[in-house]
Design a protein around this motif. Structure first.
Motif, mmCIF file in Angstrom:
data_model
loop_
_atom_site.group_PDB
_atom_site.id
_atom_site.type_symbol
_atom_site.label_atom_id
_atom_site.label_comp_id
_atom_site.label_asym_id
_atom_site.label_seq_id
_atom_site.Cartn_x
_atom_site.Cartn_y
_atom_site.Cartn_z
ATOM 1 N N GLY A 300 0.907 -1.385 -0.016
ATOM 2 C CA GLY A 300 -0.051 0.056 0.151
ATOM 3 C C GLY A 300 0.857 1.216 0.104
ATOM 4 O O GLY A 300 0.443 2.399 0.424
ATOM 5 N N VAL A 301 2.166 1.220 -0.508
ATOM 6 C CA VAL A 301 2.846 2.389 -0.533
ATOM 7 C C VAL A 301 3.612 2.597 -1.921
ATOM 8 O O VAL A 301 3.811 1.884 -2.489
ATOM 9 N N ASN A 302 3.911 3.722 -1.840
ATOM 10 C CA ASN A 302 4.905 4.324 -3.278
ATOM 11 C C ASN A 302 5.717 5.573 -2.572
ATOM 12 O O ASN A 302 5.150 6.245 -1.516
ATOM 13 N N GLU A 303 6.218 6.194 -3.565
ATOM 14 C CA GLU A 303 7.171 7.411 -2.771
ATOM 15 C C GLU A 303 6.166 8.501 -2.588
ATOM 16 O O GLU A 303 6.410 9.535 -1.804
ATOM 17 N N TYR A 304 5.303 8.622 -3.500
ATOM 18 C CA TYR A 304 4.341 9.766 -3.406
ATOM 19 C C TYR A 304 3.703 9.757 -1.960
ATOM 20 O O TYR A 304 3.649 10.625 -1.096
ATOM 21 N N LEU A 305 3.171 8.493 -1.488
ATOM 22 C CA LEU A 305 2.410 8.536 -0.444
ATOM 23 C C LEU A 305 3.306 8.404 0.926
ATOM 24 O O LEU A 305 2.952 9.074 1.772
ATOM 25 N N SER A 306 4.687 8.035 0.592
ATOM 26 C CA SER A 306 5.412 8.035 1.936
ATOM 27 C C SER A 306 5.718 9.576 1.943
ATOM 28 O O SER A 306 5.788 9.956 3.289
ATOM 29 N N ALA A 307 5.974 10.470 0.966
ATOM 30 C CA ALA A 307 6.206 11.671 1.016
ATOM 31 C C ALA A 307 5.136 12.576 1.834
ATOM 32 O O ALA A 307 5.117 13.522 2.811
ATOM 33 N N ILE A 308 3.829 12.221 1.456
ATOM 34 C CA ILE A 308 2.750 12.816 1.945
ATOM 35 C C ILE A 308 2.723 12.555 3.404
ATOM 36 O O ILE A 308 2.399 13.139 4.273
ATOM 37 N N TRP A 309 2.815 11.243 3.854
ATOM 38 C CA TRP A 309 2.505 10.733 5.221
ATOM 39 C C TRP A 309 3.683 11.458 6.038
ATOM 40 O O TRP A 309 3.554 11.888 7.202
ATOM 41 N N SER A 310 5.077 11.551 5.407
ATOM 42 C CA SER A 310 6.195 11.675 6.323
ATOM 43 C C SER A 310 5.808 13.532 6.829
ATOM 44 O O SER A 310 5.923 13.785 7.846
ATOM 45 N N VAL A 311 5.636 14.368 5.647
ATOM 46 C CA VAL A 311 5.527 15.691 6.024
ATOM 47 C C VAL A 311 4.090 16.122 6.675
ATOM 48 O O VAL A 311 3.972 16.781 7.497
#
Length: 524
Positions: A300-311
């Protein structure tokens, strides 16, 4: 990853309506504070004193915590009924707990919530209140100074004088500030400058300070808004009969004023408005293909989702309604399949808001299969979109709103000139831009927009008023802890918020220290 502490925060805890676990008397409560900044590991910060026979304790002992804006600092306040002298709390009655973040506490300043038991059920009618106070001396001294008839120390031309201010310490004089050098001038006027009061005299305005000019030294005790003092060259004084001085320094302004901090604005009611912009251009690849940057893995992840979650997990604590607009750009969208560079992920232009970071993530997941990835990669429309709201906020007379735009993109920007102009315009507004580059593209243009090597200029030559862009490539953080990306891109944001409101002399909507409306100004 190294990070700097923004400030220290003092937390005061009180409770109401605690469970009564004692027979024949009331509970004897104590509060223990645990903290977690990464993973699942909690550590104990400290404990309050025990309050005897009380179901509504006001704990006298405070918790002092280093506050980092760019980190999610999880807190767990546990309340225990203490009936023995052992340090171990496992043999004491548990009265309830609250889990929250330090960001939530400071953004509300007074944080009252119900206590819950270990099974997450209510602990009766018990509540806990945490009050946050920033520990600081945020006074600064504004100076204006000039000199006249200075000795000439140069054989060819005139001296290049500058001032040095020294703080008196137990071990001697410590340099606090050095002005700029005024070239080839024996009657210099220095640009106005400011020195934190803590750096100048440790906050003690009765302490002497020492001022040196080039190679000439004089001491002054400045009483009032202006003062003059002679510069004495001790060697010259000993050798030359009738020696008077080597020039005079005149302090035209010496004024102590309060300088607001990032937490002053946050605790005083400033809201951080967070907007997300996502790149849906064709260069990302077919989302159905595992090679695509938009491909969502089985986890359920990709780099876009990881960036949204992190920030987003950091930013969300500073927005009271937690409703975040989310947009896409560079895709053909239904029903006309026209290319759009600022379409709402929920396809509702009248209400592009998503409920929490979870809502942004869900809107992205639902939107992705409904659009056709296309191009080009234009940033200026979405920057100008947020800038319009930031412009409206400038009509307010206090520091009530600041806007943060997160752009996540995979590639080379197409409208570079228009984007430069949009950023220069936004630099004069209460707004910052974070750009995260995903994938392996060449991000040279993004680093140019960042402006770390000098102020960004529009094609017209107009210079940005402030550095408001922070760019990082996601690939640098692929093997780093999840929190590292947010720490990198958000570390500069508190300073950007303070710089904007300071430049425009805007106060928090509600001054945390309940100062009168006139700025405090007193003389050294």
């Amino acid at each position: 990853m190294a990070t700097q502490c923004v400030t220290k925060v003092e937390l005061t805890v009180s409770c109401e309506n605690l469970l009564d676990k004692d027979i024949g008397s009331k509970s004897d409560p104590l509060c223990v504070l645990l903290m977690n900044t990464t993973g699942s590991q909690w550590y104990e910060v400290g404990r309050t004193e025990k309050v005897q026979n009380c179901l509504a304790p006001k704990f006298a002992k405070k918790f002092i915590i280093d506050y980092y804006f760019e980190i999610v600092q999880k807190l767990k306040f546990g309340i225990y009924d203490i009936d023995n002298k052992t340090v171990d709390l496992s043999d004491d009655d548990f009265l309830g707990e609250l889990e929250c973040t330090l960001g939530q506490v400071v953004s509300s300043r007074k944080h009252t919530r119900p206590l819950v038991l270990k099974n997450n059920r209510p602990a009766g009618r018990g509540t806990i209140t945490i009050i946050a106070e920033e520990i600081k001396d945020n006074r600064v001294v504004n100076f204006e100074a000039e000199a006249r008839k200075l000795d000439n120390k140069d054989f060819f031309g005139k001296s290049d004088p500058y001032l040095e201010f020294y703080k008196q310490t137990e071990t001697g004089w410590q340099l606090a500030h050095r002005t700029e050098v005024v070239k080839n001038n024996l009657n210099p006027t220095w640009k106005p400058f400011r020195i934190p009061l803590q750096s100048l005299c440790g906050g003690d305005m009765d302490k002497h300070i020492k001022v040196c000019i080039a190679l000439l030294t004089g001491e002054m005790e400045c009483k009032g808004y202006s003062a003059e003092f002679e510069c004495i060259n001790s060697k010259k004084q000993q050798k030359k009969k009738g020696y008077k001085n080597s020039g005079v320094v005149s302090v035209k302004l010496c004024q102590v004023v309060k300088e607001y901090t990032f937490l002053d604005y946050i605790m005083g009611g400033c809201q951080i408005n967070f907007t997300v912009g996502i790149d849906f251009t064709g260069s990302n690849g077919d989302p159905k293909s595992p090679q695509s940057l938009h491909y969502i893995s089985p986890q359920g992840v990709n780099e876009y989702l990881s960036a949204i979650w992190s920030v987003g997990m950091v930013i969300q604590d500073y927005d009271s309604d937690k409703m975040f607009p989310a947009f896409g750009f560079g895709a053909q969208i239904p029903p006309t399949w026209q290319v759009s560079h600022e379409f709402p992920l929920n396809f509702n232009p009248a209400n592009p808001f998503c409920a929490g970071i979870e809502g942004v993530v869900e809107a992205y997941r639902v939107c992705l299969p409904q659009v056709k990835l296309y191009g080009p990669t234009n940033f200026s429309p979405i920057i100008n979109h947020v800038a319009r709201f930031a412009m409206q906020a400038t009509q307010q007379k206090t520091a009530s709103q600041y806007f943060v735009l997160l752009i996540i993109t995979d590639g080379v920007i197409t409208d570079l000139d228009q984007t430069r102009s949009a950023i220069v315009n936004a630099s004069r507004l209460p707004m910052s831009i974070i750009i995260i580059g995903v994938g392996g593209a060449d991000f040279t243009a993004m680093e140019f927009l960042d402006g770390d090597d000098g102020r960004l200029r529009a094609p017209t030559g107009e210079t940005a008023a402030r550095d408001i862009v922070q760019f990082v490539p996601f690939r640098q953080f692929q093997n780093a802890p999840r929190e590292a990306l947010a720490q990198s891109v958000l570390a500069e944001l508190p300073g950007q918020v303070v710089s904007y409101f300071s430049i425009h002399k805007l106060k928090p909507p509600h001054d945390p220290e309940s100062q009168p409306s006139a700025p405090s100004a007193s003389a050294l």
